[in-house]
Design a protein around this motif. Structure first.
Motif, PDB file in Angstrom:
ATOM      1  N   LEU A  35     -20.967  -6.436 -24.613  1.00  0.00           N
ATOM      2  CA  LEU A  35     -21.513  -5.254 -23.938  1.00  0.00           C
ATOM      3  C   LEU A  35     -22.750  -4.734 -24.664  1.00  0.00           C
ATOM      4  O   LEU A  35     -23.740  -4.363 -24.027  1.00  0.00           O
ATOM      5  CB  LEU A  35     -20.446  -4.160 -23.853  1.00  0.00           C
ATOM      6  N   ASN A  36     -22.710  -4.724 -25.984  1.00  0.00           N
ATOM      7  CA  ASN A  36     -23.865  -4.283 -26.761  1.00  0.00           C
ATOM      8  C   ASN A  36     -25.068  -5.195 -26.519  1.00  0.00           C
ATOM      9  O   ASN A  36     -26.187  -4.720 -26.336  1.00  0.00           O
ATOM     10  CB  ASN A  36     -23.512  -4.232 -28.247  1.00  0.00           C
ATOM     11  N   SER A  37     -24.839  -6.492 -26.490  1.00  0.00           N
ATOM     12  CA  SER A  37     -25.923  -7.446 -26.245  1.00  0.00           C
ATOM     13  C   SER A  37     -26.525  -7.250 -24.856  1.00  0.00           C
ATOM     14  O   SER A  37     -27.749  -7.268 -24.692  1.00  0.00           O
ATOM     15  CB  SER A  37     -25.422  -8.883 -26.373  1.00  0.00           C
ATOM     16  N   LEU A  38     -25.668  -7.069 -23.861  1.00  0.00           N
ATOM     17  CA  LEU A  38     -26.166  -6.863 -22.503  1.00  0.00           C
ATOM     18  C   LEU A  38     -26.981  -5.573 -22.398  1.00  0.00           C
ATOM     19  O   LEU A  38     -28.016  -5.528 -21.720  1.00  0.00           O
ATOM     20  CB  LEU A  38     -25.007  -6.845 -21.504  1.00  0.00           C
ATOM     21  N   CYS A  39     -26.538  -4.531 -23.082  1.00  0.00           N
ATOM     22  CA  CYS A  39     -27.301  -3.278 -23.083  1.00  0.00           C
ATOM     23  C   CYS A  39     -28.647  -3.452 -23.770  1.00  0.00           C
ATOM     24  O   CYS A  39     -29.668  -2.912 -23.316  1.00  0.00           O
ATOM     25  CB  CYS A  39     -26.493  -2.164 -23.740  1.00  0.00           C
ATOM     26  N   THR A  40     -28.682  -4.209 -24.855  1.00  0.00           N
ATOM     27  CA  THR A  40     -29.944  -4.475 -25.556  1.00  0.00           C
ATOM     28  C   THR A  40     -30.902  -5.248 -24.656  1.00  0.00           C
ATOM     29  O   THR A  40     -32.102  -4.940 -24.594  1.00  0.00           O
ATOM     30  CB  THR A  40     -29.686  -5.255 -26.854  1.00  0.00           C
ATOM     31  N   ILE A  41     -30.377  -6.247 -23.963  1.00  0.00           N
ATOM     32  CA  ILE A  41     -31.203  -7.019 -23.024  1.00  0.00           C
ATOM     33  C   ILE A  41     -31.762  -6.116 -21.933  1.00  0.00           C
ATOM     34  O   ILE A  41     -32.944  -6.182 -21.588  1.00  0.00           O
ATOM     35  CB  ILE A  41     -30.385  -8.175 -22.411  1.00  0.00           C
ATOM     36  N   LEU A  42     -30.923  -5.251 -21.388  1.00  0.00           N
ATOM     37  CA  LEU A  42     -31.352  -4.347 -20.329  1.00  0.00           C
ATOM     38  C   LEU A  42     -32.427  -3.384 -20.821  1.00  0.00           C
ATOM     39  O   LEU A  42     -33.442  -3.170 -20.156  1.00  0.00           O
ATOM     40  CB  LEU A  42     -30.153  -3.578 -19.775  1.00  0.00           C
ATOM     41  N   LYS A  43     -32.233  -2.813 -22.000  1.00  0.00           N
ATOM     42  CA  LYS A  43     -33.234  -1.898 -22.553  1.00  0.00           C
ATOM     43  C   LYS A  43     -34.554  -2.613 -22.798  1.00  0.00           C
ATOM     44  O   LYS A  43     -35.628  -2.081 -22.492  1.00  0.00           O
ATOM     45  CB  LYS A  43     -32.718  -1.265 -23.849  1.00  0.00           C
ATOM     46  N   THR A  44     -34.491  -3.820 -23.341  1.00  0.00           N
ATOM     47  CA  THR A  44     -35.705  -4.598 -23.581  1.00  0.00           C
ATOM     48  C   THR A  44     -36.411  -4.909 -22.264  1.00  0.00           C
ATOM     49  O   THR A  44     -37.639  -4.795 -22.160  1.00  0.00           O
ATOM     50  CB  THR A  44     -35.361  -5.903 -24.326  1.00  0.00           C
ATOM     51  N   ALA A  45     -35.641  -5.279 -21.261  1.00  0.00           N
ATOM     52  CA  ALA A  45     -36.222  -5.576 -19.957  1.00  0.00           C
ATOM     53  C   ALA A  45     -36.917  -4.358 -19.368  1.00  0.00           C
ATOM     54  O   ALA A  45     -38.014  -4.463 -18.804  1.00  0.00           O
ATOM     55  CB  ALA A  45     -35.135  -6.087 -19.013  1.00  0.00           C
ATOM     56  N   ILE A  66     -22.410  -5.363 -16.597  1.00  0.00           N
ATOM     57  CA  ILE A  66     -21.964  -4.477 -17.673  1.00  0.00           C
ATOM     58  C   ILE A  66     -20.808  -3.614 -17.184  1.00  0.00           C
ATOM     59  O   ILE A  66     -19.786  -3.481 -17.869  1.00  0.00           O
ATOM     60  CB  ILE A  66     -23.130  -3.611 -18.195  1.00  0.00           C
ATOM     61  N   GLN A  67     -20.939  -3.053 -15.995  1.00  0.00           N
ATOM     62  CA  GLN A  67     -19.871  -2.216 -15.454  1.00  0.00           C
ATOM     63  C   GLN A  67     -18.578  -2.998 -15.274  1.00  0.00           C
ATOM     64  O   GLN A  67     -17.497  -2.477 -15.533  1.00  0.00           O
ATOM     65  CB  GLN A  67     -20.290  -1.611 -14.115  1.00  0.00           C
ATOM     66  N   SER A  68     -18.672  -4.244 -14.852  1.00  0.00           N
ATOM     67  CA  SER A  68     -17.468  -5.037 -14.619  1.00  0.00           C
ATOM     68  C   SER A  68     -16.750  -5.373 -15.927  1.00  0.00           C
ATOM     69  O   SER A  68     -15.554  -5.655 -15.921  1.00  0.00           O
ATOM     70  CB  SER A  68     -17.801  -6.316 -13.860  1.00  0.00           C
ATOM     71  N   LEU A  69     -17.462  -5.342 -17.032  1.00  0.00           N
ATOM     72  CA  LEU A  69     -16.871  -5.656 -18.335  1.00  0.00           C
ATOM     73  C   LEU A  69     -16.268  -4.442 -19.039  1.00  0.00           C
ATOM     74  O   LEU A  69     -15.537  -4.600 -20.016  1.00  0.00           O
ATOM     75  CB  LEU A  69     -17.926  -6.291 -19.245  1.00  0.00           C
ATOM     76  N   LEU A  70     -16.560  -3.260 -18.571  1.00  0.00           N
ATOM     77  CA  LEU A  70     -16.025  -2.066 -19.219  1.00  0.00           C
ATOM     78  C   LEU A  70     -14.502  -2.028 -19.095  1.00  0.00           C
ATOM     79  O   LEU A  70     -13.959  -2.141 -18.008  1.00  0.00           O
ATOM     80  CB  LEU A  70     -16.623  -0.802 -18.595  1.00  0.00           C
ATOM     81  N   PRO A  71     -13.819  -1.853 -20.213  1.00  0.00           N
ATOM     82  CA  PRO A  71     -12.350  -1.850 -20.207  1.00  0.00           C
ATOM     83  C   PRO A  71     -11.785  -0.474 -19.847  1.00  0.00           C
ATOM     84  O   PRO A  71     -11.296   0.265 -20.689  1.00  0.00           O
ATOM     85  CB  PRO A  71     -11.998  -2.241 -21.644  1.00  0.00           C
ATOM     86  N   ASN A  72     -11.846  -0.112 -18.574  1.00  0.00           N
ATOM     87  CA  ASN A  72     -11.479   1.235 -18.140  1.00  0.00           C
ATOM     88  C   ASN A  72     -10.055   1.621 -18.509  1.00  0.00           C
ATOM     89  O   ASN A  72      -9.824   2.709 -19.045  1.00  0.00           O
ATOM     90  CB  ASN A  72     -11.700   1.376 -16.633  1.00  0.00           C
ATOM     91  N   GLU A  73      -9.079   0.794 -18.225  1.00  0.00           N
ATOM     92  CA  GLU A  73      -7.690   1.132 -18.559  1.00  0.00           C
ATOM     93  C   GLU A  73      -7.513   1.265 -20.069  1.00  0.00           C
ATOM     94  O   GLU A  73      -6.780   2.127 -20.542  1.00  0.00           O
ATOM     95  CB  GLU A  73      -6.733   0.073 -18.018  1.00  0.00           C
ATOM     96  N   GLU A  74      -8.182   0.426 -20.811  1.00  0.00           N
ATOM     97  CA  GLU A  74      -8.062   0.479 -22.267  1.00  0.00           C
ATOM     98  C   GLU A  74      -8.682   1.748 -22.833  1.00  0.00           C
ATOM     99  O   GLU A  74      -8.208   2.293 -23.828  1.00  0.00           O
ATOM    100  CB  GLU A  74      -8.719  -0.755 -22.898  1.00  0.00           C
ATOM    101  N   LEU A  75      -9.723   2.256 -22.198  1.00  0.00           N
ATOM    102  CA  LEU A  75     -10.328   3.504 -22.655  1.00  0.00           C
ATOM    103  C   LEU A  75      -9.351   4.660 -22.481  1.00  0.00           C
ATOM    104  O   LEU A  75      -9.270   5.553 -23.328  1.00  0.00           O
ATOM    105  CB  LEU A  75     -11.628   3.768 -21.894  1.00  0.00           C
ATOM    106  N   GLU A  76      -8.579   4.631 -21.417  1.00  0.00           N
ATOM    107  CA  GLU A  76      -7.551   5.651 -21.209  1.00  0.00           C
ATOM    108  C   GLU A  76      -6.510   5.574 -22.327  1.00  0.00           C
ATOM    109  O   GLU A  76      -6.061   6.604 -22.841  1.00  0.00           O
ATOM    110  CB  GLU A  76      -6.892   5.447 -19.847  1.00  0.00           C
ATOM    111  N   LEU A  77      -6.138   4.370 -22.710  1.00  0.00           N
ATOM    112  CA  LEU A  77      -5.187   4.187 -23.806  1.00  0.00           C
ATOM    113  C   LEU A  77      -5.752   4.770 -25.103  1.00  0.00           C
ATOM    114  O   LEU A  77      -5.039   5.451 -25.840  1.00  0.00           O
ATOM    115  CB  LEU A  77      -4.847   2.715 -23.996  1.00  0.00           C
ATOM    116  N   LEU A  78      -7.012   4.519 -25.381  1.00  0.00           N
ATOM    117  CA  LEU A  78      -7.624   5.052 -26.598  1.00  0.00           C
ATOM    118  C   LEU A  78      -7.598   6.580 -26.593  1.00  0.00           C
ATOM    119  O   LEU A  78      -7.359   7.213 -27.627  1.00  0.00           O
ATOM    120  CB  LEU A  78      -9.045   4.528 -26.761  1.00  0.00           C
ATOM    121  N   ASP A  79      -7.842   7.188 -25.439  1.00  0.00           N
ATOM    122  CA  ASP A  79      -7.749   8.651 -25.343  1.00  0.00           C
ATOM    123  C   ASP A  79      -6.342   9.128 -25.655  1.00  0.00           C
ATOM    124  O   ASP A  79      -6.138  10.102 -26.377  1.00  0.00           O
ATOM    125  CB  ASP A  79      -8.151   9.125 -23.944  1.00  0.00           C
ATOM    126  N   LEU A  80      -5.351   8.437 -25.103  1.00  0.00           N
ATOM    127  CA  LEU A  80      -3.959   8.827 -25.352  1.00  0.00           C
ATOM    128  C   LEU A  80      -3.603   8.698 -26.826  1.00  0.00           C
ATOM    129  O   LEU A  80      -2.957   9.568 -27.400  1.00  0.00           O
ATOM    130  CB  LEU A  80      -3.015   7.977 -24.511  1.00  0.00           C
TER     131      LEU A  80
END
Length: 84
Positions: A35-45, A66-80
């Motif tokens: 995800l970090n690499s994809l964001c770097t590529i996007l910013k550079t572009a 990038i959106q499809s790779l975001l671990p949405n359910e896992e982020l909820e777990l981290l909040d819990l």
């Protein structure tokens, strides 16, 4: 129904579903690197927009990936886990 209580009773493993769908990414650390690499590529572009050979649709597709790779359910777990 109290949503907080229903989440507290869940097994944390029930939230960990993203990697099952991403066969090429072995663990969450590598997902973060990807995800970090994809964001770097996007910013550079975006910064080199005038010099690059791509269009808005290419950027749209990259954002969709990038959106499809975001671990949405896992982020909820981290909040819990953070609230405990």
């Amino acid at each position: 129904m109290n949503t907080k209580n229903s989440h507290e009773n869940k097994n944390p493993k029930e939230f960990l579903t993203t990697l099952e769908n991403l066969k090429s990414i072995p663990d969450y650390q590598n997902l973060g690197f990807t995800l970090n690499s994809l964001c770097t590529i996007l910013k550079t572009a975006l910064l080199n927009r005038m010099e690059a050979d791509f269009n808005d649709y290419d950027l749209y597709n990259l954002i969709s990936i990038i959106q499809s790779l975001l671990p949405n359910e896992e982020l909820e777990l981290l909040d819990l886990l953070n609230k405990r």
